[in-house]
Structure formats: structure tokens, C-alpha cells
Design a protein around this motif. Structure first.
Motif, PDB file in Angstrom:
ATOM      1  N   GLU A  69       6.015  -9.771  -4.802  1.00 50.53           N
ATOM      2  CA  GLU A  69       4.601 -10.089  -4.932  1.00 50.53           C
ATOM      3  C   GLU A  69       3.784  -9.270  -3.941  1.00 50.53           C
ATOM      4  O   GLU A  69       4.274  -8.876  -2.875  1.00 50.53           O
ATOM      5  CB  GLU A  69       4.362 -11.586  -4.676  1.00 50.53           C
ATOM      6  CG  GLU A  69       4.736 -12.049  -3.288  1.00 50.53           C
ATOM      7  CD  GLU A  69       4.435 -13.516  -3.059  1.00 50.53           C
ATOM      8  OE1 GLU A  69       3.952 -14.186  -3.975  1.00 50.53           O
ATOM      9  OE2 GLU A  69       4.704 -13.992  -1.925  1.00 50.53           O
ATOM     10  N   GLY A  70       2.541  -9.027  -4.293  1.00 54.53           N
ATOM     11  CA  GLY A  70       1.647  -8.318  -3.402  1.00 54.53           C
ATOM     12  C   GLY A  70       1.155  -9.226  -2.296  1.00 54.53           C
ATOM     13  O   GLY A  70       0.903 -10.409  -2.525  1.00 54.53           O
ATOM     14  N   ASP A  79      -3.698 -12.712  -6.451  1.00 56.74           N
ATOM     15  CA  ASP A  79      -2.598 -11.806  -6.144  1.00 56.74           C
ATOM     16  C   ASP A  79      -3.132 -10.427  -5.803  1.00 56.74           C
ATOM     17  O   ASP A  79      -4.279 -10.113  -6.095  1.00 56.74           O
ATOM     18  CB  ASP A  79      -1.648 -11.694  -7.346  1.00 56.74           C
ATOM     19  CG  ASP A  79      -0.935 -13.003  -7.622  1.00 56.74           C
ATOM     20  OD1 ASP A  79      -0.707 -13.302  -8.811  1.00 56.74           O
ATOM     21  OD2 ASP A  79      -0.613 -13.715  -6.658  1.00 56.74           O
ATOM     22  N   VAL A  80      -2.268  -9.617  -5.212  1.00 55.25           N
ATOM     23  CA  VAL A  80      -2.597  -8.221  -4.957  1.00 55.25           C
ATOM     24  C   VAL A  80      -1.750  -7.366  -5.888  1.00 55.25           C
ATOM     25  O   VAL A  80      -0.532  -7.551  -5.983  1.00 55.25           O
ATOM     26  CB  VAL A  80      -2.329  -7.853  -3.489  1.00 55.25           C
ATOM     27  CG1 VAL A  80      -2.313  -6.346  -3.289  1.00 55.25           C
ATOM     28  CG2 VAL A  80      -3.381  -8.491  -2.594  1.00 55.25           C
ATOM     29  N   PHE A  82       3.999  -5.533   0.152  1.00 53.72           N
ATOM     30  CA  PHE A  82       4.535  -6.419  -0.857  1.00 53.72           C
ATOM     31  C   PHE A  82       5.735  -7.131  -0.240  1.00 53.72           C
ATOM     32  O   PHE A  82       6.300  -6.659   0.740  1.00 53.72           O
ATOM     33  CB  PHE A  82       4.947  -5.616  -2.099  1.00 53.72           C
ATOM     34  CG  PHE A  82       3.793  -4.903  -2.750  1.00 53.72           C
ATOM     35  CD1 PHE A  82       3.270  -3.745  -2.191  1.00 53.72           C
ATOM     36  CD2 PHE A  82       3.223  -5.391  -3.911  1.00 53.72           C
ATOM     37  CE1 PHE A  82       2.196  -3.082  -2.774  1.00 53.72           C
ATOM     38  CE2 PHE A  82       2.152  -4.735  -4.503  1.00 53.72           C
ATOM     39  CZ  PHE A  82       1.635  -3.589  -3.934  1.00 53.72           C
ATOM     40  N   ARG A  83       6.108  -8.240  -0.819  1.00 52.13           N
ATOM     41  CA  ARG A  83       7.271  -8.943  -0.276  1.00 52.13           C
ATOM     42  C   ARG A  83       8.076  -9.565  -1.398  1.00 52.13           C
ATOM     43  O   ARG A  83       7.555  -9.853  -2.483  1.00 52.13           O
ATOM     44  CB  ARG A  83       6.836 -10.014   0.726  1.00 52.13           C
ATOM     45  CG  ARG A  83       6.081 -11.195   0.116  1.00 52.13           C
ATOM     46  CD  ARG A  83       5.584 -12.129   1.202  1.00 52.13           C
ATOM     47  NE  ARG A  83       4.912 -13.295   0.649  1.00 52.13           N
ATOM     48  CZ  ARG A  83       4.289 -14.210   1.387  1.00 52.13           C
ATOM     49  NH1 ARG A  83       4.231 -14.088   2.702  1.00 52.13           N
ATOM     50  NH2 ARG A  83       3.710 -15.252   0.795  1.00 52.13           N
ATOM     51  N   ASP A 104      -3.900 -14.828  -1.855  1.00 54.32           N
ATOM     52  CA  ASP A 104      -4.358 -16.114  -1.312  1.00 54.32           C
ATOM     53  C   ASP A 104      -3.423 -16.614  -0.212  1.00 54.32           C
ATOM     54  O   ASP A 104      -3.868 -17.230   0.750  1.00 54.32           O
ATOM     55  CB  ASP A 104      -4.432 -17.152  -2.436  1.00 54.32           C
ATOM     56  CG  ASP A 104      -5.623 -16.932  -3.343  1.00 54.32           C
ATOM     57  OD1 ASP A 104      -5.675 -17.578  -4.404  1.00 54.32           O
ATOM     58  OD2 ASP A 104      -6.501 -16.103  -3.002  1.00 54.32           O
ATOM     59  N   SER A 105      -2.149 -16.334  -0.361  1.00 53.39           N
ATOM     60  CA  SER A 105      -1.166 -16.800   0.624  1.00 53.39           C
ATOM     61  C   SER A 105      -1.328 -16.123   1.980  1.00 53.39           C
ATOM     62  O   SER A 105      -0.826 -16.627   2.990  1.00 53.39           O
ATOM     63  CB  SER A 105       0.249 -16.570   0.096  1.00 53.39           C
ATOM     64  OG  SER A 105       0.458 -15.178  -0.139  1.00 53.39           O
ATOM     65  N   ALA A 106      -2.020 -14.987   2.018  1.00 53.46           N
ATOM     66  CA  ALA A 106      -2.154 -14.209   3.248  1.00 53.46           C
ATOM     67  C   ALA A 106      -3.549 -14.300   3.880  1.00 53.46           C
ATOM     68  O   ALA A 106      -3.708 -13.960   5.059  1.00 53.46           O
ATOM     69  CB  ALA A 106      -1.833 -12.747   2.975  1.00 53.46           C
ATOM     70  N   LYS A 107      -4.518 -14.745   3.130  1.00 52.83           N
ATOM     71  CA  LYS A 107      -5.893 -14.783   3.631  1.00 52.83           C
ATOM     72  C   LYS A 107      -6.015 -15.627   4.883  1.00 52.83           C
ATOM     73  O   LYS A 107      -5.484 -16.724   4.965  1.00 52.83           O
ATOM     74  CB  LYS A 107      -6.826 -15.328   2.548  1.00 52.83           C
ATOM     75  CG  LYS A 107      -7.157 -14.338   1.455  1.00 52.83           C
ATOM     76  CD  LYS A 107      -8.082 -14.964   0.426  1.00 52.83           C
ATOM     77  CE  LYS A 107      -8.373 -13.985  -0.708  1.00 52.83           C
ATOM     78  NZ  LYS A 107      -9.194 -14.623  -1.765  1.00 52.83           N
TER      79      LYS A 107
END
Length: 127
Positions: free
Chosen positions: A46-47, A108-109, A37-38, A62-65
Motif C-alpha cells: 500500500e502507498g 490511499d496513495v 510504500f509498505r 489516511d493511516s499516515a496523516k
């Protein structure tokens, strides 16, 4: 004593890479879903990514995919996050956490039944 200790944060230029690590002690990491998480300055936590206790399912915001990869080594009680193509908006304190389970919901996670959190490691993406 239950602990999660993150490491690997630092300053990196846009487009660069970092690998975060999280060492678990005092409990068996394999019994839990674990994730990252950050929290960016002025924003809610957020996850980012999560991996199931079975090590079968991985989830990404989605931001990490396509840029981040989560992995775990249950034999070593370790969790990792490989971050590539970093952007300034990835700047945040990154926390690892153990949970009963996790899932990707609406981009989101989410962690469910949070068990323990680490204290975080700062990632700064800047030129």
C-alpha cells in the motif's frame, strides 16, 4: 545502474519514531515523483506517502496523516520519511519508489508510471 536503496528500518516500541532514508543513484531523483510504500505480512503493498517532482505537493495515506512526514533533497538524490507515534500496525517492509506522478485517492496513495523500486527496509513496532 539505476538503484534505490532504503535504510533506517529497525525495531521500535509503540509511540516511538524512526527516520527512513532512500538513496537514489543512476538517475536524477528530481525528475520523478518519489514516495514510500509498505507491505505488511499477509497484506498487499500500500502507498504511505509521496512527494511530487516539483517538491510542491505531498500526499499521505489516511493511516499516515499527522504522524509521518515525507521530504526529499534533490541535491543529494535522497528521499526521507520521518515516522512518529508509531503503532504496531505500522509494522511492514517499507519501499521507496520513483514514479511519473503520484496522488492521494480515497485515502490511499497511488503511484502512476512506476519507474523503479527499492528492495525495502523492515520496520517492526513492538514492545
Amino acid at each position: 545502474q539505476v538503484q534505490l536503496v532504503e535504510s533506517g528500518g529497525g525495531l521500535v516500541q509503540p509511540g516511538g519514531s524512526l527516520r527512513l532514508s532512500c538513496a537514489a543513484s543512476g538517475f536524477t531523483l528530481a525528475d520523478y515523483a518519489v514516495g514510500w510504500f509498505r507491505q505488511a505480512p499477509g497484506k498487499e503493498r500500500e502507498g504511505v506517502s509521496c512527494i511530487s517532482s516539483s517538491d510542491v505537493d505531498t500526499y499521505y495515506a489516511d493511516s499516515a496523516k499527522g504522524r509521518f512526514t515525507v521530504s526529499r533533497d534533490n541535491a543529494k538524490n535522497m528521499l526521507y520519511l520521518q515516522m512518529n507515534s508509531l503503532k504496531p500496525e505500522d509494522t511492514a517492509v517499507y519501499y521507496c519508489a520513483a514514479a511519473v506522478r503520484c496522488a492521494a485517492v480515497a485515502g490511499d496513495v497511488i503511484g502512476y508510471g512506476m519507474y523503479h523500486w527499492g528492495k525495502g527496509t523492515l520496520v517492526t513496532v513492538s514492545s
